[in-house]
Write a protein that holds these residues in place. Structure first.
Motif, PDB file in Angstrom:
ATOM      1  N   MET A  25       0.830  -1.207   0.000  1.00 65.21           N
ATOM      2  CA  MET A  25       0.000   0.000   0.000  1.00 65.21           C
ATOM      3  C   MET A  25       0.865   1.259   0.000  1.00 65.21           C
ATOM      4  N   LEU A  26       1.914   1.266   0.808  1.00 68.65           N
ATOM      5  CA  LEU A  26       2.745   2.459   0.932  1.00 68.65           C
ATOM      6  C   LEU A  26       3.625   2.664  -0.301  1.00 68.65           C
ATOM      7  N   ARG A  27       4.101   1.594  -0.889  1.00 68.33           N
ATOM      8  CA  ARG A  27       4.882   1.736  -2.120  1.00 68.33           C
ATOM      9  C   ARG A  27       4.026   2.310  -3.239  1.00 68.33           C
ATOM     10  N   ASP A  28       2.751   1.935  -3.269  1.00 63.91           N
ATOM     11  CA  ASP A  28       1.839   2.504  -4.266  1.00 63.91           C
ATOM     12  C   ASP A  28       1.653   4.009  -4.062  1.00 63.91           C
ATOM     13  N   LYS A  29       1.903   4.482  -2.829  1.00 65.05           N
ATOM     14  CA  LYS A  29       1.784   5.906  -2.512  1.00 65.05           C
ATOM     15  C   LYS A  29       3.117   6.645  -2.638  1.00 65.05           C
ATOM     16  N   GLY A  30       4.137   5.970  -3.154  1.00 69.87           N
ATOM     17  CA  GLY A  30       5.415   6.627  -3.392  1.00 69.87           C
ATOM     18  C   GLY A  30       6.421   6.535  -2.265  1.00 69.87           C
ATOM     19  N   PHE A  31       6.156   5.694  -1.263  1.00 68.81           N
ATOM     20  CA  PHE A  31       7.089   5.531  -0.147  1.00 68.81           C
ATOM     21  C   PHE A  31       8.100   4.429  -0.433  1.00 68.81           C
ATOM     22  N   ASN A  32       9.287   4.592   0.125  1.00 66.13           N
ATOM     23  CA  ASN A  32      10.212   3.481   0.276  1.00 66.13           C
ATOM     24  C   ASN A  32       9.799   2.769   1.562  1.00 66.13           C
ATOM     25  N   ALA A  33       9.386   1.525   1.467  1.00 63.38           N
ATOM     26  CA  ALA A  33       8.867   0.807   2.634  1.00 63.38           C
ATOM     27  C   ALA A  33       9.605  -0.507   2.798  1.00 63.38           C
ATOM     28  N   LYS A  34       9.922  -0.838   4.053  1.00 64.41           N
ATOM     29  CA  LYS A  34      10.631  -2.080   4.328  1.00 64.41           C
ATOM     30  C   LYS A  34      10.144  -2.667   5.642  1.00 64.41           C
ATOM     31  N   ILE A  35      10.277  -3.971   5.759  1.00 63.39           N
ATOM     32  CA  ILE A  35       9.950  -4.668   7.000  1.00 63.39           C
ATOM     33  C   ILE A  35      11.188  -4.663   7.875  1.00 63.39           C
ATOM     34  N   ILE A  36      11.035  -4.200   9.114  1.00 64.97           N
ATOM     35  CA  ILE A  36      12.169  -4.064  10.016  1.00 64.97           C
ATOM     36  C   ILE A  36      11.974  -4.937  11.248  1.00 64.97           C
ATOM     37  N   GLY A  37      13.031  -5.124  11.990  1.00 63.52           N
ATOM     38  CA  GLY A  37      12.955  -5.918  13.210  1.00 63.52           C
ATOM     39  C   GLY A  37      13.774  -7.181  13.074  1.00 63.52           C
ATOM     40  N   GLU A  38      13.484  -8.115  13.911  1.00 63.45           N
ATOM     41  CA  GLU A  38      14.270  -9.344  13.982  1.00 63.45           C
ATOM     42  C   GLU A  38      13.845 -10.390  12.960  1.00 63.45           C
ATOM     43  N   GLY A  39      12.842 -10.099  12.182  1.00 61.45           N
ATOM     44  CA  GLY A  39      12.326 -11.121  11.283  1.00 61.45           C
ATOM     45  C   GLY A  39      11.231 -11.912  11.968  1.00 61.45           C
ATOM     46  N   ASP A  40      10.806 -12.988  11.352  1.00 59.01           N
ATOM     47  CA  ASP A  40       9.706 -13.778  11.895  1.00 59.01           C
ATOM     48  C   ASP A  40      10.081 -14.381  13.242  1.00 59.01           C
ATOM     49  N   ALA A  41       9.173 -14.258  14.208  1.00 58.69           N
ATOM     50  CA  ALA A  41       9.410 -14.783  15.556  1.00 58.69           C
ATOM     51  C   ALA A  41       8.216 -15.628  15.974  1.00 58.69           C
ATOM     52  N   THR A  77       5.437 -11.392  12.893  1.00 57.36           N
ATOM     53  CA  THR A  77       6.305 -10.872  11.841  1.00 57.36           C
ATOM     54  C   THR A  77       6.745  -9.451  12.162  1.00 57.36           C
ATOM     55  N   GLY A  78       7.651  -8.920  11.347  1.00 64.26           N
ATOM     56  CA  GLY A  78       8.248  -7.618  11.623  1.00 64.26           C
ATOM     57  C   GLY A  78       7.308  -6.457  11.348  1.00 64.26           C
ATOM     58  N   ASP A  79       7.733  -5.272  11.786  1.00 61.61           N
ATOM     59  CA  ASP A  79       6.966  -4.049  11.583  1.00 61.61           C
ATOM     60  C   ASP A  79       7.418  -3.358  10.297  1.00 61.61           C
ATOM     61  N   VAL A  80       6.752  -2.262   9.955  1.00 59.91           N
ATOM     62  CA  VAL A  80       7.027  -1.572   8.696  1.00 59.91           C
ATOM     63  C   VAL A  80       7.550  -0.168   8.979  1.00 59.91           C
ATOM     64  N   TYR A  81       8.668   0.175   8.354  1.00 58.96           N
ATOM     65  CA  TYR A  81       9.161   1.556   8.363  1.00 58.96           C
ATOM     66  C   TYR A  81       9.134   2.057   6.925  1.00 58.96           C
ATOM     67  N   ALA A  82       8.608   3.264   6.729  1.00 56.64           N
ATOM     68  CA  ALA A  82       8.483   3.815   5.382  1.00 56.64           C
ATOM     69  C   ALA A  82       8.893   5.279   5.376  1.00 56.64           C
ATOM     70  N   TYR A  83       9.499   5.707   4.276  1.00 56.23           N
ATOM     71  CA  TYR A  83       9.917   7.097   4.135  1.00 56.23           C
ATOM     72  C   TYR A  83       9.865   7.478   2.659  1.00 56.23           C
ATOM     73  N   LYS A  84       9.744   8.769   2.398  1.00 56.28           N
ATOM     74  CA  LYS A  84       9.703   9.240   1.016  1.00 56.28           C
ATOM     75  C   LYS A  84      11.092   9.561   0.488  1.00 56.28           C
ATOM     76  N   LYS A  85      11.939  10.120   1.342  1.00 60.06           N
ATOM     77  CA  LYS A  85      13.328  10.403   0.967  1.00 60.06           C
ATOM     78  C   LYS A  85      14.203  10.120   2.177  1.00 60.06           C
ATOM     79  N   PRO A  86      15.440   9.689   1.972  1.00 59.83           N
ATOM     80  CA  PRO A  86      16.349   9.526   3.113  1.00 59.83           C
ATOM     81  C   PRO A  86      16.509  10.845   3.862  1.00 59.83           C
ATOM     82  N   PHE A  87      16.846  10.761   5.132  1.00 61.24           N
ATOM     83  CA  PHE A  87      17.069  11.973   5.918  1.00 61.24           C
ATOM     84  C   PHE A  87      18.091  12.886   5.244  1.00 61.24           C
ATOM     85  N   SER A  88      19.165  12.297   4.727  1.00 63.00           N
ATOM     86  CA  SER A  88      20.263  13.093   4.189  1.00 63.00           C
ATOM     87  C   SER A  88      19.963  13.675   2.811  1.00 63.00           C
TER      88      SER A  88
END
Length: 267
Positions: free
Chosen positions: A221-237, A246-257
């Motif tokens: 859903m977030l990639r369709d909105k133009g975000f860079n989205a990835k699953i973060i955390g330790e992986g499946d537990a 399963t892991g959580d999602v972190y999404a951003y439009k541009k890197p901080f830098s």
């Protein structure tokens, strides 16, 4: 596996030192670059990394204590935290804490739930203040495995995040964190306008929708909105033989830098 364990131990050792000195450094290009490197190599996005001084932060789903207080400290004098929480006891405790700590100028509490539409919903109430949830067809959550959970219900008011922020007159949104025990997709459906403005999101992804982990649905859903989205955390537990968290999602439009590489000093 060994590399992951070594990485996790290094993060465990470095994190306390990081947090101790992090806020003493001024915002700038170097700090933004370190943020990007942490998220990439540590595969995590803690509040202390993704929140900048002066940010407007939205916390969707917030039992009292802990997280919103840390957020209020991280945003500094020029920032603001908006807490969206529907459960009656949690709201009372939040308001008590905010008054005790004189944070009314920095923290706003919205006493309703975020959802895909305006109306009323039934909230299943748990003895654990962080475990309340709206019943949604097809959603499974690992909190359901606790036999003592959900012994009562409350009727709550809900609204879209777009409507809530519009009524508050909030134009600037930097970071949104969503922890709503399986209703994360419904919250996203109600924040189309907000997704056009926000630059960073952290979304809990532990639930499943008809057997499929919602974190994968959220990433799509977030990639369709133009975000860079990835699953973060330790992986499946594994939580039990029948449920894997399963892991959580972190999404951003541009890197901080990005803003510094473009030669801009401000967002």
């Amino acid at each position: 596996m060994l590399r992951r364990r070594i990485r996790n131990w290094l993060i465990y050792l470095i994190r306390p030192i990081w947090y101790l000195f992090w806020n003493s450094f001024p915002e700038g290009a170097a700090k933004d670059l370190v943020r990007d490197l942490w998220i990439k190599f540590a595969n995590s996005a803690p509040n202390e990394v993704v929140i900048r001084r002066g940010d407007t932060v939205i916390l969707v789903g917030a039992p009292s204590g802990g997280e919103y207080l840390r957020m209020a400290k991280l945003v500094g004098e020029d920032g603001h935290v908006i807490v969206i929480e529907p459960e009656k006891r949690n709201i009372e405790e939040l308001n008590r804490e905010i008054d005790e700590k004189s944070l009314r100028n920095k923290v706003t509490v919205v006493p309703k739930g975020a959802y895909s539409e305006r109306g009323k919903q039934i909230l299943k109430v748990s003895p654990h203040p962080e475990d309340h949830k709206i019943e949604i067809e097809g959603i499974e959550h690992d909190n359901d495995l606790r036999p003592e959970n959900y012994q009562s219900i409350q009727e709550i008011y809900v609204d879209t995040l777009d409507n809530i922020l519009r009524e508050l007159g909030v134009d600037k949104v930097d970071f949104i964190k969503i922890t709503v025990n399986g209703a994360e997709i419904e919250v996203l459906k109600g924040m189309g306008e907000t997704l056009d403005r926000v630059s960073r999101l952290w979304i809990k992804g532990h639930a499943k929708l008809r057997g499929q982990p919602i974190n994968r649905i959220i990433v799509s859903m977030l990639r369709d909105k133009g975000f860079n989205a990835k699953i973060i955390g330790e992986g499946d537990a594994p939580i039990s033989k029948d449920f894997v968290r399963t892991g959580d999602v972190y999404a951003y439009k541009k890197p901080f830098s990005y803003r510094w590489r473009r030669g801009a000093c401000k967002k």
